[in-house]
Design a protein around this motif. Structure first.
Motif, PDB file in Angstrom:
ATOM      1  N   ILE A  45       0.873  -1.174   0.000  1.00 51.34           N
ATOM      2  CA  ILE A  45       0.000   0.000   0.000  1.00 51.34           C
ATOM      3  C   ILE A  45       0.908   1.221   0.000  1.00 51.34           C
ATOM      4  O   ILE A  45       1.706   1.418   0.927  1.00 51.34           O
ATOM      5  CB  ILE A  45      -0.918   0.007   1.233  1.00 51.34           C
ATOM      6  N   ARG A  46       0.827   2.013  -1.066  1.00 53.58           N
ATOM      7  CA  ARG A  46       1.669   3.207  -1.181  1.00 53.58           C
ATOM      8  C   ARG A  46       0.970   4.431  -0.596  1.00 53.58           C
ATOM      9  O   ARG A  46       1.606   5.287  -0.006  1.00 53.58           O
ATOM     10  CB  ARG A  46       2.027   3.449  -2.644  1.00 53.58           C
TER      11      ARG A  46
ATOM     12  N   ARG B 282      -5.486   8.192  -7.481  1.00 52.52           N
ATOM     13  CA  ARG B 282      -4.207   7.655  -7.020  1.00 52.52           C
ATOM     14  C   ARG B 282      -3.670   8.464  -5.832  1.00 52.52           C
ATOM     15  O   ARG B 282      -2.873   7.973  -5.042  1.00 52.52           O
ATOM     16  CB  ARG B 282      -3.214   7.675  -8.184  1.00 52.52           C
ATOM     17  N   ASP B 283      -4.131   9.726  -5.680  1.00 47.45           N
ATOM     18  CA  ASP B 283      -3.712  10.545  -4.541  1.00 47.45           C
ATOM     19  C   ASP B 283      -4.318  10.034  -3.241  1.00 47.45           C
ATOM     20  O   ASP B 283      -3.791  10.287  -2.162  1.00 47.45           O
ATOM     21  CB  ASP B 283      -4.126  12.008  -4.738  1.00 47.45           C
ATOM     22  N   ILE B 284      -5.431   9.321  -3.339  1.00 49.68           N
ATOM     23  CA  ILE B 284      -6.133   8.802  -2.154  1.00 49.68           C
ATOM     24  C   ILE B 284      -5.735   7.361  -1.856  1.00 49.68           C
ATOM     25  O   ILE B 284      -5.436   7.015  -0.725  1.00 49.68           O
ATOM     26  CB  ILE B 284      -7.671   8.887  -2.355  1.00 49.68           C
TER      27      ILE B 284
ATOM     28  N   ILE C  38      -2.069   1.097  -4.649  1.00 48.93           N
ATOM     29  CA  ILE C  38      -1.538  -0.207  -4.269  1.00 48.93           C
ATOM     30  C   ILE C  38      -0.745  -0.725  -5.460  1.00 48.93           C
ATOM     31  O   ILE C  38      -1.183  -0.595  -6.603  1.00 48.93           O
ATOM     32  CB  ILE C  38      -2.675  -1.184  -3.913  1.00 48.93           C
ATOM     33  N   GLY C  39       0.414  -1.302  -5.216  1.00 48.62           N
ATOM     34  CA  GLY C  39       1.211  -1.791  -6.332  1.00 48.62           C
ATOM     35  C   GLY C  39       2.286  -2.758  -5.902  1.00 48.62           C
ATOM     36  O   GLY C  39       2.427  -3.084  -4.726  1.00 48.62           O
TER      37      GLY C  39
ATOM     38  N   PRO D 143       5.594   3.783  -9.273  1.00 45.82           N
ATOM     39  CA  PRO D 143       4.191   4.190  -9.311  1.00 45.82           C
ATOM     40  C   PRO D 143       3.814   4.767 -10.669  1.00 45.82           C
ATOM     41  O   PRO D 143       4.614   5.377 -11.349  1.00 45.82           O
ATOM     42  CB  PRO D 143       4.106   5.281  -8.232  1.00 45.82           C
ATOM     43  N   GLY D 144       2.570   4.528 -11.043  1.00 44.48           N
ATOM     44  CA  GLY D 144       2.044   5.064 -12.292  1.00 44.48           C
ATOM     45  C   GLY D 144       2.310   4.202 -13.500  1.00 44.48           C
ATOM     46  O   GLY D 144       1.981   4.553 -14.606  1.00 44.48           O
ATOM     47  N   LYS D 145       2.939   3.051 -13.320  1.00 42.77           N
ATOM     48  CA  LYS D 145       3.261   2.180 -14.459  1.00 42.77           C
ATOM     49  C   LYS D 145       2.354   0.973 -14.447  1.00 42.77           C
ATOM     50  O   LYS D 145       1.951   0.462 -13.502  1.00 42.77           O
ATOM     51  CB  LYS D 145       4.716   1.747 -14.398  1.00 42.77           C
TER      52      LYS D 145
END
Length: 180
Positions: free
Chosen positions: A148-149, A166-168, A171-172, A178-180
């Motif tokens: 959890i980011r 994504r600001d709220i 998960i990755g 992030p963002g990929k």
């Protein structure tokens, strides 16, 4: 005669044998970890036939090798938890359904790729057909637990809707930016 208890219909049942056949049943691609090993099972090489054959009479021949890995034959039952010094393996070109059932056939990924495949011919009592097995190759990060980011509180007024961005919540995978 055929009856449902209330009505009866007389008739004659005729049975006619079809020509011998072997059919390949479509399967989903197997999944393997990059540089990993996956057993080739009857789900990968599933056939349907009207032939009266034993598993050792159903033979598979590799027509085209995988491009990003190798097929291996294990003299003992495959142990996916240990892939050390593979002195228990040999490369293969031919095998039987009996060997698949005994979990002795495996695919080992050797090169970075997202997908691999191999073509084969299956034969039983002089009847044959050809097929292809697909193998999906996922990077090591895919197998890591998700992290959890971001996990922020989102306030939503009654009778309204809000898009969760994504600001709220994000998960990755831990090794993928992030963002990929």
């Amino acid at each position: 005669s055929v009856t449902d208890g209330a009505f009866e219909v007389p008739g004659q049942l005729e049975i006619e044998a079809s020509d011998p056949f072997l059919r390949i049943i479509d399967a989903n691609a197997s999944i393997v970890r990059e540089s990993g090993l996956v057993a080739i099972t009857l789900n990968d090489l599933s056939i349907e036939t009207n032939l009266n054959v034993k598993p050792e009479q159903i033979e598979y021949k590799i027509l085209s090798d995988p491009s990003h890995g190798v097929l291996k034959y294990y003299r003992k039952k495959l142990n996916l938890t240990y892939t050390g010094k593979n002195n228990n393996t040999t490369s293969l070109r031919n095998f039987t359904q009996s060997e698949i059932e005994k979990e002795r056939i495996a695919y080992m990924n050797t090169e970075v790729a997202s997908m691999d495949r191999f073509k084969y011919r299956v034969t039983a009592k002089g009847v044959w057909t050809e097929g292809e097995v697909l193998i999906r190759i996922y990077p090591s990060a895919y197998w890591e637990p998700l992290v959890i980011r971001k996990n922020q509180t989102l306030y939503v007024e009654e009778s309204t809707s809000v898009t969760i961005s994504r600001d709220i919540l994000e998960i990755g995978h831990p090794n993928i930016s992030p963002g990929k």
